[in-house]
Enzyme design. Structure first.
Site, short mmCIF file in Angstrom:
data_model
loop_
_atom_site.label_atom_id
_atom_site.label_comp_id
_atom_site.label_asym_id
_atom_site.label_seq_id
_atom_site.Cartn_x
_atom_site.Cartn_y
_atom_site.Cartn_z
N CYS A 113 14.39 41.38 -8.70
CA CYS A 113 15.60 41.39 -9.51
C CYS A 113 16.06 39.95 -9.72
O CYS A 113 15.89 39.10 -8.84
CB CYS A 113 16.71 42.17 -8.81
SG CYS A 113 18.22 42.35 -9.80
N GLY A 179 15.95 46.27 -8.94
CA GLY A 179 16.07 45.79 -10.31
C GLY A 179 17.38 46.12 -10.97
O GLY A 179 18.19 46.90 -10.46
N GLU A 180 17.61 45.49 -12.12
CA GLU A 180 18.81 45.73 -12.91
C GLU A 180 18.38 46.47 -14.19
O GLU A 180 17.74 45.90 -15.07
CB GLU A 180 19.47 44.38 -13.25
CG GLU A 180 20.51 44.43 -14.35
CD GLU A 180 21.58 45.52 -14.19
OE1 GLU A 180 21.99 45.83 -13.05
OE2 GLU A 180 21.98 46.09 -15.22
N SER A 233 28.50 48.43 -10.78
CA SER A 233 28.73 47.86 -9.46
C SER A 233 29.85 46.83 -9.55
O SER A 233 29.64 45.72 -9.99
CB SER A 233 27.44 47.21 -8.94
OG SER A 233 26.45 48.20 -8.81
N LEU A 234 31.03 47.24 -9.13
CA LEU A 234 32.20 46.36 -9.24
C LEU A 234 32.27 45.46 -8.00
O LEU A 234 32.28 44.25 -8.11
CB LEU A 234 33.46 47.22 -9.38
CG LEU A 234 34.66 46.54 -10.01
CD1 LEU A 234 34.34 46.01 -11.39
CD2 LEU A 234 35.83 47.53 -10.08
N ASN A 235 32.35 46.10 -6.84
CA ASN A 235 32.17 45.39 -5.56
C ASN A 235 33.23 44.36 -5.19
O ASN A 235 33.10 43.69 -4.17
CB ASN A 235 30.79 44.70 -5.50
CG ASN A 235 29.65 45.70 -5.54
OD1 ASN A 235 29.86 46.88 -5.30
ND2 ASN A 235 28.46 45.25 -5.86
N ASN A 311 25.06 48.01 3.90
CA ASN A 311 23.89 48.31 4.69
C ASN A 311 23.27 46.98 5.14
O ASN A 311 22.69 46.28 4.33
CB ASN A 311 22.93 49.09 3.79
CG ASN A 311 21.78 49.64 4.57
OD1 ASN A 311 21.87 49.86 5.76
ND2 ASN A 311 20.68 49.86 3.89
N CYS A 355 18.33 48.74 -0.35
CA CYS A 355 17.67 48.18 -1.54
C CYS A 355 16.57 47.21 -1.18
O CYS A 355 16.80 46.20 -0.55
CB CYS A 355 18.67 47.40 -2.36
SG CYS A 355 19.66 48.42 -3.39
N1 SAH Z 1 21.18 46.49 -10.31
C1 SAH Z 1 21.90 47.73 -10.31
C2 SAH Z 1 21.21 48.84 -9.54
C3 SAH Z 1 20.56 48.50 -8.21
S1 SAH Z 1 21.66 48.24 -6.83
C4 SAH Z 1 23.32 47.52 -9.80
O1 SAH Z 1 23.62 46.40 -9.40
O2 SAH Z 1 24.11 48.44 -9.85
C5 SAH Z 1 22.40 49.81 -6.53
C6 SAH Z 1 23.69 49.72 -5.74
O3 SAH Z 1 23.42 49.31 -4.40
C7 SAH Z 1 24.67 48.71 -6.31
O4 SAH Z 1 25.96 49.28 -6.35
C8 SAH Z 1 24.64 47.58 -5.29
O5 SAH Z 1 25.86 46.88 -5.29
C9 SAH Z 1 24.38 48.35 -4.00
N2 SAH Z 1 23.80 47.56 -2.90
C10 SAH Z 1 22.89 46.56 -2.96
N3 SAH Z 1 22.61 46.09 -1.74
C11 SAH Z 1 23.33 46.82 -0.86
C12 SAH Z 1 23.47 46.82 0.57
N4 SAH Z 1 22.78 45.99 1.34
N5 SAH Z 1 24.32 47.71 1.12
C13 SAH Z 1 25.01 48.58 0.34
N6 SAH Z 1 24.91 48.64 -1.00
C14 SAH Z 1 24.10 47.76 -1.60
#
Ligand code: SAH
Length: 382
Positions: A113, A179-180, A233-235, A311, A355
């Site tokens: 990615c 990936g995205e 994914s707002l986060n 995670n 992931c």
């Molecule tokens: N690229 C896309 C899809 C893949 S990631 C995206 O960003 O949405 C899928 C989800 O997993 C996203 O919401 C991302 O923020 C979350 N994610 C990635 N790594 C993570 C981790 N270590 N722990 C929890 N969630 C995670």
């Protein structure tokens, strides 16, 4: 020599066009599409409603490849991490998540990615390449074969119209693996069109969720071409935190993203999911929960929030918040007008279900036999 046409790598319209270029009538394209996706044939010879002459031609000018898992690991709760071997020797992962009546598959759209989110393990790989549409749909076929082989033969009926009904083993698909998806826009659109075509794999659009890091300019164009569910994914509650953990925010900030979501013509009771990875001490405070609720006030009735406790994996400077902190964050959002808040349950403990983790550990054991396996609590979804 021209390359053989991969019959699995096109949606129905594209397949008709590709065959038309070779002088084949367009209704034949529909027939071939149904043989490939509805009947699952493995050779052109099996397409018995085509003339012998046409079958012979297609047999020499086209191909019907198939991918296999190169590894699978199953956790006690049934969650199974699959590594899928690609023709060029690279690998991507999918995660099969059985849950009650549901059989959800999390699929990848790229090898690695390019988005660089600081908490994500796939990001540490960088981007190698996009997956082609068929490399995405093969993940679905592989998972269904695995369920069948396991004797998990429960099916649900899908399909309508001309294609007629079909029994599927998987009930839901989420594009949340490596990936995205919107960075691989064409591959993701074509895969979704094959998956949702009533004459293809016939998944209803509402059973598929595509998750994006927030490539704001691609969201509306994407949904115009395939009307699946969207997750973003707002986060983070604000641009400062979001830019720190998600470089994409410097290009499309939260206002830009929320404006796009506000304008989406969502039909019926559909909502956009906002994912929020909870990182202890980074984005999980009470103040940040209130700030998030405030930011969402303009789109509250169009969204739901999915809280994902982080995670952990080696090399990332983050920690998972306590269950109490997660619950406090959830409650504050609900109290402040966000109607729908879910917490993603950890799934697939001990099989590296975060992931990118399986693909990475296989790479490192191949290249240096380090076998470093940071396990930790895993989550569903990818
Ligand atoms: N690229 C896309 C899809 C893949 S990631 C995206 O960003 O949405 C899928 C989800 O997993 C996203 O919401 C991302 O923020 C979350 N994610 C990635 N790594 C993570 C981790 N270590 N722990 C929890 N969630 C995670």
């Amino acid at each position: 020599m021209t390359e053989r046409l991969n019959l699995k790598d096109h949606d129905r319209e594209q397949l008709r066009a590709a065959l038309a270029e070779r002088g084949v009538e367009s209704y034949r394209g529909d027939q071939v599409f149904r043989w490939v996706w509805r009947r699952g044939v493995e050779s052109v010879a099996e397409m018995t409603n085509l003339s012998k002459a046409l079958r012979e031609r297609l047999a020499s000018e086209t191909r019907l490849p198939r991918l296999e898992p190169s590894d699978q690991r199953r956790a006690a709760d049934g969650t199974t991490k699959l590594l899928v071997g690609l023709e060029d020797g690279r690998e991507v992962e999918s995660v099969l998540i059985p849950d009650g009546e549901r059989r959800t598959l999390c699929v990848s759209t790229q090898v690695g990615c390019a988005m660089g989110c600081t908490f994500c393990r796939t990001a540490t790989m960088g981007l190698t390449r996009n997956l082609s549409p068929w490399e995405i749909t093969e993940q679905v076929l592989i998972a269904e074969r695995i369920l069948t082989a396991r004797g998990d033969t429960r099916t649900i009926t899908m399909g309508r119209g001309k294609g007629g009904q079909v029994q599927r083993r998987l009930t839901n698909l989420v594009f949340m693996g490596m990936g995205e998806p919107l960075h691989n826009l064409e591959g993701t659109v074509t895969a979704c069109r094959i998956l949702t075509d009533p004459e293809g794999l016939a998944f209803p659009e509402r059973r598929i969720t595509v998750s994006t890091v927030g490539l704001a300019d691609r969201i509306a164009p994407f949904l115009e071409r395939t009307n699946v569910n969207l997750a973003v994914s707002l986060n983070a509650p604000d641009d400062e935190v979001r830019s720190r953990i998600m470089p994409v925010n410097k290009k499309f900030d939260m206002d830009a993203l929320l404006a796009v979501v506000r304008e989406l013509p969502l039909s019926g009771r559909r909502r956009v999911t906002f994912e929020y990875v909870l990182l202890a001490g980074e984005n999980d405070s009470e103040r940040q929960a209130r700030e998030l609720a405030r930011r969402l006030s303009g789109v509250a009735e169009k969204v739901k929030i999915n809280l994902i406790p982080y995670n952990p994996h080696e090399g990332a400077p983050f920690a998972r918040p306590s269950d109490e902190a997660v619950e406090r964050f959830r409650r504050l959002l609900l109290e402040r007008g966000v109607e729908k808040v879910m917490v993603r349950r950890p799934r697939g403990d001990r099989i590296l279900a975060a992931c990118g983790q399986l693909a990475l550990s296989s790479q490192s054991s191949a290249s240096q036999s380090s076998g470093s396996q940071s396990s930790g609590k895993d989550r569903s979804g990818s």
